[in-house]
Design a protein around this motif. Structure first.
Motif, mmCIF file in Angstrom:
data_model
loop_
_atom_site.group_PDB
_atom_site.id
_atom_site.type_symbol
_atom_site.label_atom_id
_atom_site.label_comp_id
_atom_site.label_asym_id
_atom_site.label_seq_id
_atom_site.Cartn_x
_atom_site.Cartn_y
_atom_site.Cartn_z
ATOM 1 N N ILE A 84 43.028 52.984 29.854
ATOM 2 C CA ILE A 84 44.392 52.420 29.932
ATOM 3 C C ILE A 84 44.328 51.142 30.260
ATOM 4 O O ILE A 84 45.311 50.372 30.114
ATOM 5 N N GLY A 85 43.290 50.401 30.720
ATOM 6 C CA GLY A 85 43.097 49.208 31.078
ATOM 7 C C GLY A 85 43.727 48.682 32.639
ATOM 8 O O GLY A 85 44.639 49.665 32.958
ATOM 9 N N ILE A 86 43.743 47.533 32.642
ATOM 10 C CA ILE A 86 44.035 47.034 34.071
ATOM 11 C C ILE A 86 45.158 45.876 33.954
ATOM 12 O O ILE A 86 44.414 44.741 33.278
ATOM 13 N N THR B 73 45.204 48.973 46.993
ATOM 14 C CA THR B 73 45.360 50.158 46.893
ATOM 15 C C THR B 73 46.496 50.444 45.680
ATOM 16 O O THR B 73 47.727 49.834 45.703
ATOM 17 N N VAL B 74 45.950 50.936 44.349
ATOM 18 C CA VAL B 74 46.985 50.879 43.422
ATOM 19 C C VAL B 74 47.697 52.180 43.481
ATOM 20 O O VAL B 74 47.243 53.342 43.577
ATOM 21 N N SER B 75 49.065 52.034 43.473
ATOM 22 C CA SER B 75 49.732 53.177 43.727
ATOM 23 C C SER B 75 49.822 54.256 42.560
ATOM 24 O O SER B 75 49.514 53.565 41.556
ATOM 25 N N ALA C 197 36.275 57.753 33.293
ATOM 26 C CA ALA C 197 36.919 59.136 32.780
ATOM 27 C C ALA C 197 38.167 59.220 33.357
ATOM 28 O O ALA C 197 39.148 59.804 32.502
ATOM 29 N N LYS C 198 38.619 58.996 34.463
ATOM 30 C CA LYS C 198 40.040 59.312 35.176
ATOM 31 C C LYS C 198 41.074 58.434 34.444
ATOM 32 O O LYS C 198 41.977 58.873 34.442
ATOM 33 N N TYR C 199 40.492 57.302 33.964
ATOM 34 C CA TYR C 199 41.572 56.456 33.319
ATOM 35 C C TYR C 199 41.471 56.213 32.107
ATOM 36 O O TYR C 199 41.814 54.845 31.440
HETATM 37 P P1 ATP Z 1 39.028 56.885 44.230
HETATM 38 O O1 ATP Z 1 37.914 56.126 43.592
HETATM 39 O O2 ATP Z 1 39.090 57.141 45.758
HETATM 40 O O3 ATP Z 1 39.164 58.517 43.542
HETATM 41 P P2 ATP Z 1 40.945 55.120 42.770
HETATM 42 O O4 ATP Z 1 39.972 55.397 41.492
HETATM 43 O O5 ATP Z 1 42.243 54.993 42.729
HETATM 44 O O6 ATP Z 1 40.509 56.198 44.087
HETATM 45 P P3 ATP Z 1 39.133 52.777 42.802
HETATM 46 O O7 ATP Z 1 38.118 53.537 42.164
HETATM 47 O O8 ATP Z 1 38.783 51.995 44.191
HETATM 48 O O9 ATP Z 1 40.299 53.959 43.550
HETATM 49 O O10 ATP Z 1 40.037 51.963 41.791
HETATM 50 C C1 ATP Z 1 41.179 51.222 42.157
HETATM 51 C C2 ATP Z 1 42.166 51.238 41.213
HETATM 52 O O11 ATP Z 1 41.682 50.263 39.964
HETATM 53 C C3 ATP Z 1 42.586 52.444 40.406
HETATM 54 O O12 ATP Z 1 43.564 52.905 41.422
HETATM 55 C C4 ATP Z 1 42.857 52.115 39.098
HETATM 56 O O13 ATP Z 1 44.435 51.619 39.068
HETATM 57 C C5 ATP Z 1 42.029 51.027 38.815
HETATM 58 N N1 ATP Z 1 40.993 51.178 38.076
HETATM 59 C C6 ATP Z 1 39.705 51.455 38.266
HETATM 60 N N2 ATP Z 1 38.823 51.764 37.343
HETATM 61 C C7 ATP Z 1 39.558 51.835 36.363
HETATM 62 C C8 ATP Z 1 39.375 51.965 34.979
HETATM 63 N N3 ATP Z 1 38.053 52.206 34.406
HETATM 64 N N4 ATP Z 1 40.390 51.825 33.880
HETATM 65 C C9 ATP Z 1 41.386 51.255 34.567
HETATM 66 N N5 ATP Z 1 41.973 51.172 35.655
HETATM 67 C C10 ATP Z 1 41.046 51.440 36.580
#
Ligand code: ATP
Ligand code: MG
Length: 273
Positions: free
Chosen positions: A206-208, A222-224, A175-177
């Motif tokens: 948004i993908g990675i 850690t992704v900034s 949901a966050k991304y």
């Molecule tokens: P937290 O989980 O502590 O709130 P976070 O989401 O940044 O922080 P992680 O859940 O470990 O940390 O994810 C690490 C990184 O991987 C994220 O910062 C983001 O850049 C990337 N990521 C994770 N899940 C997704 C996704 N579904 N889509 C895009 N990028 C993702």
């Protein structure tokens, strides 16, 4: 008396010597591998400590400056107070979350701490998780889908709270991304050999970037927020926690993703026979 030819090789002894040397070689290569593994773990641990010190230092410095500003004796307006207190509040919350996540990760990785295992029917467990999760307001603006393969008939032995944590971390990331209004799917199917349950959380977000995929589950990674909009406030330990929990259940984690198209995070859990 038969005289032994001094140039004839003693076959039996040679074979024994050869098999011994092969065993020695195999053991040496195992030792080299174990040593490399240890070095890798050691490196990860020290990198993580360096990361943690960095992550702790930044909010503490910000809190310190805000306190200095508030106690500087300057004529401060109500807005000045509100904004400094707001900053202290946010940074303190971040520190609290970071310490909680770090402690949780250490506890999960500590194999002397036993999991609380329960046997549950796989399909029913995932279905229940899904219908409990989607009432959460965080998913109000997404199209949530459940896709359970009809062949999921077996049971899994899991620490329920911990697997719920895994699913929560993957769902909140999805949901966050991802932009609002897009699809988030929980898909479950057996692996080809039917030995494992395959659980996937799929989004159209948004993908990675491809170059970030190999380190994604690494706790030193850690992704900034500059690289990933929306990651502000997160501790970046969510996926490391996912990996640690799944590995303690003898499963594996993986991610397929395309920048701008979406991601599929998956994990396996062994069926109980
Ligand atoms: P937290 O989980 O502590 O709130 P976070 O989401 O940044 O922080 P992680 O859940 O470990 O940390 O994810 C690490 C990184 O991987 C994220 O910062 C983001 O850049 C990337 N990521 C994770 N899940 C997704 C996704 N579904 N889509 C895009 N990028 C993702
Ligand atoms: Mg996360």
């Amino acid at each position: 008396m038969i005289k032994k030819n001094p140039f004839e090789e003693p076959t039996l002894e040679r074979e024994t010597a050869e098999s011994l040397s092969a065993k020695l070689l195999a053991t040496t290569s195992q030792l080299i591998k174990a040593n490399e593994e240890l070095k890798k773990m050691e490196k990860e641990r020290s990198e993580m400590l360096a990361n943690i010190s960095h992550d702790l230092r930044a909010p503490i410095t910000a809190i310190r400056s805000a306190v200095d500003y508030l106690t500087s004796g300057k004529n401060l307006t109500k807005e000045d107070y509100d904004s400094s207190l707001g900053l202290i509040d946010r940074r303190t919350l971040f520190l609290e979350n970071l310490i909680q996540d770090m402690y949780y990760l250490f506890c999960v990785e500590d194999t002397s701490k036993e999991l609380t295992l329960e046997t549950v029917p796989a399909a029913a467990f995932l279905e229940e998780y899904f219908y409990d999760a989607i009432v959460d307001t965080r998913y109000d603006e997404y199209q949530m889908h459940l896709d359970i393969d009809a062949n999921i008939l077996g049971s899994i032995q899991i620490d329920i709270q911990k697997i719920v944590r895994v699913l929560d971390n993957l769902f909140t990331n999805a949901a966050k991304y991802s932009p609002k209004g897009t699809d988030i799917t929980l898909k479950c199917e057996p692996t080809e050999d039917s030995q494992f349950l395959f659980v996937k959380v799929i989004d159209n977000g948004i993908g990675i970037p491809e170059e970030n995929l190999p380190q994604l589950f690494n706790r030193t990674y850690t992704v900034s927020s500059a690289r990933t909009p929306g990651s502000e406030g997160g501790t970046g330990l969510g996926l490391s926690i996912v990996k640690a929990i799944i590995e303690r259940h003898q499963g594996t984690v993986s991610c397929e993703s395309k920048e701008g198209k979406g991601s599929c995070f998956s994990f396996t859990l062994p069926y109980i026979s």
